[in-house]
Design a protein around this motif. Structure first.
Motif, PDB file in Angstrom:
ATOM      1  N   GLN A  72     -11.671   0.178   7.478  1.00  0.00           N
ATOM      2  CA  GLN A  72     -11.952   0.205   8.908  1.00  0.00           C
ATOM      3  C   GLN A  72     -13.261   0.939   9.198  1.00  0.00           C
ATOM      4  O   GLN A  72     -14.085   0.491   9.984  1.00  0.00           O
ATOM      5  CB  GLN A  72     -10.792   0.866   9.664  1.00  0.00           C
ATOM      6  N   GLU A  73     -13.477   2.078   8.525  1.00  0.00           N
ATOM      7  CA  GLU A  73     -14.686   2.888   8.739  1.00  0.00           C
ATOM      8  C   GLU A  73     -15.939   2.111   8.369  1.00  0.00           C
ATOM      9  O   GLU A  73     -16.914   2.072   9.105  1.00  0.00           O
ATOM     10  CB  GLU A  73     -14.579   4.154   7.889  1.00  0.00           C
ATOM     11  N   VAL A  74     -15.908   1.446   7.222  1.00  0.00           N
ATOM     12  CA  VAL A  74     -17.075   0.687   6.767  1.00  0.00           C
ATOM     13  C   VAL A  74     -17.305  -0.515   7.670  1.00  0.00           C
ATOM     14  O   VAL A  74     -18.427  -0.834   8.030  1.00  0.00           O
ATOM     15  CB  VAL A  74     -16.913   0.268   5.282  1.00  0.00           C
ATOM     16  N   THR A  75     -16.221  -1.190   8.080  1.00  0.00           N
ATOM     17  CA  THR A  75     -16.357  -2.339   8.964  1.00  0.00           C
ATOM     18  C   THR A  75     -16.957  -1.914  10.296  1.00  0.00           C
ATOM     19  O   THR A  75     -17.833  -2.584  10.826  1.00  0.00           O
ATOM     20  CB  THR A  75     -14.995  -3.018   9.179  1.00  0.00           C
ATOM     21  N   GLU A  76     -16.510  -0.786  10.844  1.00  0.00           N
ATOM     22  CA  GLU A  76     -17.073  -0.317  12.103  1.00  0.00           C
ATOM     23  C   GLU A  76     -18.560  -0.022  11.950  1.00  0.00           C
ATOM     24  O   GLU A  76     -19.354  -0.299  12.829  1.00  0.00           O
ATOM     25  CB  GLU A  76     -16.339   0.938  12.567  1.00  0.00           C
ATOM     26  N   LYS A  77     -18.938   0.534  10.808  1.00  0.00           N
ATOM     27  CA  LYS A  77     -20.340   0.846  10.559  1.00  0.00           C
ATOM     28  C   LYS A  77     -21.164  -0.440  10.566  1.00  0.00           C
ATOM     29  O   LYS A  77     -22.220  -0.511  11.151  1.00  0.00           O
ATOM     30  CB  LYS A  77     -20.454   1.555   9.206  1.00  0.00           C
ATOM     31  N   VAL A  78     -20.653  -1.504   9.909  1.00  0.00           N
ATOM     32  CA  VAL A  78     -21.356  -2.777   9.862  1.00  0.00           C
ATOM     33  C   VAL A  78     -21.405  -3.403  11.250  1.00  0.00           C
ATOM     34  O   VAL A  78     -22.412  -3.947  11.662  1.00  0.00           O
ATOM     35  CB  VAL A  78     -20.679  -3.734   8.858  1.00  0.00           C
ATOM     36  N   GLU A  79     -20.311  -3.295  12.016  1.00  0.00           N
ATOM     37  CA  GLU A  79     -20.283  -3.891  13.339  1.00  0.00           C
ATOM     38  C   GLU A  79     -21.335  -3.279  14.257  1.00  0.00           C
ATOM     39  O   GLU A  79     -21.741  -3.882  15.218  1.00  0.00           O
ATOM     40  CB  GLU A  79     -18.885  -3.756  13.946  1.00  0.00           C
ATOM     41  N   GLY A  80     -21.801  -2.075  13.945  1.00  0.00           N
ATOM     42  CA  GLY A  80     -22.803  -1.441  14.765  1.00  0.00           C
ATOM     43  C   GLY A  80     -24.228  -1.820  14.431  1.00  0.00           C
ATOM     44  O   GLY A  80     -25.145  -1.414  15.118  1.00  0.00           O
ATOM     45  N   ILE A  81     -24.462  -2.615  13.379  1.00  0.00           N
ATOM     46  CA  ILE A  81     -25.822  -2.952  12.968  1.00  0.00           C
ATOM     47  C   ILE A  81     -26.417  -3.973  13.940  1.00  0.00           C
ATOM     48  O   ILE A  81     -25.874  -5.040  14.156  1.00  0.00           O
ATOM     49  CB  ILE A  81     -25.855  -3.489  11.528  1.00  0.00           C
ATOM     50  N   ILE A  82     -27.536  -3.585  14.521  1.00  0.00           N
ATOM     51  CA  ILE A  82     -28.218  -4.422  15.514  1.00  0.00           C
ATOM     52  C   ILE A  82     -29.643  -4.690  15.041  1.00  0.00           C
ATOM     53  O   ILE A  82     -30.343  -3.781  14.616  1.00  0.00           O
ATOM     54  CB  ILE A  82     -28.268  -3.717  16.890  1.00  0.00           C
ATOM     55  N   LEU A  83     -30.052  -5.946  15.127  1.00  0.00           N
ATOM     56  CA  LEU A  83     -31.452  -6.311  14.883  1.00  0.00           C
ATOM     57  C   LEU A  83     -32.094  -6.571  16.235  1.00  0.00           C
ATOM     58  O   LEU A  83     -31.621  -7.412  17.003  1.00  0.00           O
ATOM     59  CB  LEU A  83     -31.551  -7.582  14.044  1.00  0.00           C
ATOM     60  N   THR A  84     -33.152  -5.832  16.540  1.00  0.00           N
ATOM     61  CA  THR A  84     -33.921  -6.083  17.752  1.00  0.00           C
ATOM     62  C   THR A  84     -35.204  -6.778  17.327  1.00  0.00           C
ATOM     63  O   THR A  84     -35.915  -6.291  16.445  1.00  0.00           O
ATOM     64  CB  THR A  84     -34.250  -4.759  18.477  1.00  0.00           C
ATOM     65  N   VAL A  85     -35.478  -7.929  17.928  1.00  0.00           N
ATOM     66  CA  VAL A  85     -36.663  -8.713  17.568  1.00  0.00           C
ATOM     67  C   VAL A  85     -37.545  -8.838  18.803  1.00  0.00           C
ATOM     68  O   VAL A  85     -37.094  -9.301  19.849  1.00  0.00           O
ATOM     69  CB  VAL A  85     -36.274 -10.112  17.048  1.00  0.00           C
ATOM     70  N   ASN A  86     -38.800  -8.414  18.663  1.00  0.00           N
ATOM     71  CA  ASN A  86     -39.762  -8.440  19.763  1.00  0.00           C
ATOM     72  C   ASN A  86     -40.908  -9.398  19.436  1.00  0.00           C
ATOM     73  O   ASN A  86     -41.390  -9.424  18.308  1.00  0.00           O
ATOM     74  CB  ASN A  86     -40.356  -7.045  19.980  1.00  0.00           C
ATOM     75  N   VAL A  87     -41.347 -10.132  20.449  1.00  0.00           N
ATOM     76  CA  VAL A  87     -42.561 -10.952  20.349  1.00  0.00           C
ATOM     77  C   VAL A  87     -43.463 -10.488  21.487  1.00  0.00           C
ATOM     78  O   VAL A  87     -43.194 -10.779  22.657  1.00  0.00           O
ATOM     79  CB  VAL A  87     -42.258 -12.454  20.452  1.00  0.00           C
ATOM     80  N   PRO A  88     -44.544  -9.756  21.172  1.00  0.00           N
ATOM     81  CA  PRO A  88     -45.376  -9.152  22.213  1.00  0.00           C
ATOM     82  C   PRO A  88     -46.530 -10.013  22.713  1.00  0.00           C
ATOM     83  O   PRO A  88     -47.192  -9.637  23.671  1.00  0.00           O
ATOM     84  CB  PRO A  88     -45.928  -7.908  21.514  1.00  0.00           C
ATOM     85  N   ASN A  89     -46.790 -11.150  22.081  1.00  0.00           N
ATOM     86  CA  ASN A  89     -48.018 -11.880  22.390  1.00  0.00           C
ATOM     87  C   ASN A  89     -47.797 -13.357  22.706  1.00  0.00           C
ATOM     88  O   ASN A  89     -48.490 -14.226  22.195  1.00  0.00           O
ATOM     89  CB  ASN A  89     -49.009 -11.733  21.234  1.00  0.00           C
ATOM     90  N   VAL A  90     -46.865 -13.655  23.590  1.00  0.00           N
ATOM     91  CA  VAL A  90     -46.624 -15.033  23.999  1.00  0.00           C
ATOM     92  C   VAL A  90     -47.761 -15.446  24.939  1.00  0.00           C
ATOM     93  O   VAL A  90     -48.157 -14.683  25.822  1.00  0.00           O
ATOM     94  CB  VAL A  90     -45.253 -15.173  24.702  1.00  0.00           C
ATOM     95  N   THR A  91     -48.295 -16.652  24.761  1.00  0.00           N
ATOM     96  CA  THR A  91     -49.487 -17.077  25.495  1.00  0.00           C
ATOM     97  C   THR A  91     -49.236 -17.432  26.954  1.00  0.00           C
ATOM     98  O   THR A  91     -50.181 -17.478  27.744  1.00  0.00           O
ATOM     99  CB  THR A  91     -50.166 -18.265  24.788  1.00  0.00           C
ATOM    100  N   SER A  92     -47.983 -17.732  27.322  1.00  0.00           N
ATOM    101  CA  SER A  92     -47.678 -17.982  28.736  1.00  0.00           C
ATOM    102  C   SER A  92     -46.219 -17.643  28.996  1.00  0.00           C
ATOM    103  O   SER A  92     -45.416 -17.549  28.072  1.00  0.00           O
ATOM    104  CB  SER A  92     -47.977 -19.439  29.110  1.00  0.00           C
ATOM    105  N   ASP A  93     -45.892 -17.497  30.279  1.00  0.00           N
ATOM    106  CA  ASP A  93     -44.508 -17.191  30.658  1.00  0.00           C
ATOM    107  C   ASP A  93     -43.698 -18.457  30.910  1.00  0.00           C
ATOM    108  O   ASP A  93     -42.521 -18.377  31.275  1.00  0.00           O
ATOM    109  CB  ASP A  93     -44.482 -16.302  31.906  1.00  0.00           C
ATOM    110  N   LYS A  94     -44.291 -19.625  30.719  1.00  0.00           N
ATOM    111  CA  LYS A  94     -43.567 -20.891  30.885  1.00  0.00           C
ATOM    112  C   LYS A  94     -42.581 -21.074  29.747  1.00  0.00           C
ATOM    113  O   LYS A  94     -42.849 -20.723  28.601  1.00  0.00           O
ATOM    114  CB  LYS A  94     -44.534 -22.075  30.846  1.00  0.00           C
TER     115      LYS A  94
END
Length: 184
Positions: free
Chosen positions: A62-84
């Motif tokens: 349970q402890e290890v599973t909870e630890k894995v369930e908390g793993i979050i990947l945040t992905v950023n794209v800072p240079n999109v050429t338009s907001d369309k």
């Protein structure tokens, strides 16, 4: 472990690895119904040799599973050429790369940037590809010679002279959350 026990060495490093292995079993998704998905019972049995009883092994599980369930990947794209349109993201492992993604998300673009969060990502190697779907047709558009007409990128931001490969874009998820940046 048998050799370590025979020579009266500390078993705790082996036990620690076994505990982490349980989380891998819980988060494993076989590629098909014919791929093996067994073995957790054996690991729990060996874990008992570490001095853990069934209840303790379940607590560790349970402890290890909870630890894995908390793993979050945040992905950023800072240079999109338009907001369309929107940005479309796909998470792959080696077996699914450029086929069916393990997870896919769509992000709105604001002021030339967009980001997503992928939750409960299991430890392993992955790659992310994203593209700017400027016309919202749910596809990456190509011109006559096969070159993409819309901006796209992938993890590690490689400069490519050909189609993307998993090995160029792969990154490793361990037991902590990650922030990634993809540039077009």
């Amino acid at each position: 472990m048998g050799g370590a026990r025979y020579f009266n060495q500390d078993l705790s490093p082996y036990c620690k690895r076994l505990k982490a292995t349980i989380a891998l079993y819980d988060n494993f998704k076989p590629a098909s119904k014919f791929h093996p998905n067994w073995g957790k019972e054996w690991v729990v049995g060996v874990l008992k040799e570490c001095g853990s009883d069934d209840e303790a092994a379940e607590e560790v599980d349970q402890e290890v599973t909870e630890k894995v369930e908390g793993i979050i990947l945040t992905v950023n794209v800072p240079n999109v050429t338009s907001d369309k349109g929107v940005l479309r993201f796909a998470l792959y492992d080696k077996a699914t790369f450029m086929k069916t993604p393990l997870d896919g998300q769509v992000a709105k673009i604001k002021d030339g940037a967009a980001s997503i969060e992928l939750n409960n990502v299991a430890p392993g190697e992955y790659a992310i590809i994203c593209y700017h779907d400027g016309n919202n047709n749910d596809a990456l558009d190509y011109d006559e010679n096969g070159m993409p007409k819309e901006d796209w990128g992938m993890t590690n931001n490689p400069v490519l002279m050909g189609p993307p490969t998993f090995d160029i874009a792969k990154f490793t998820v361990e037991n902590k959350s990650l922030d990634l940046t993809i540039k077009f």
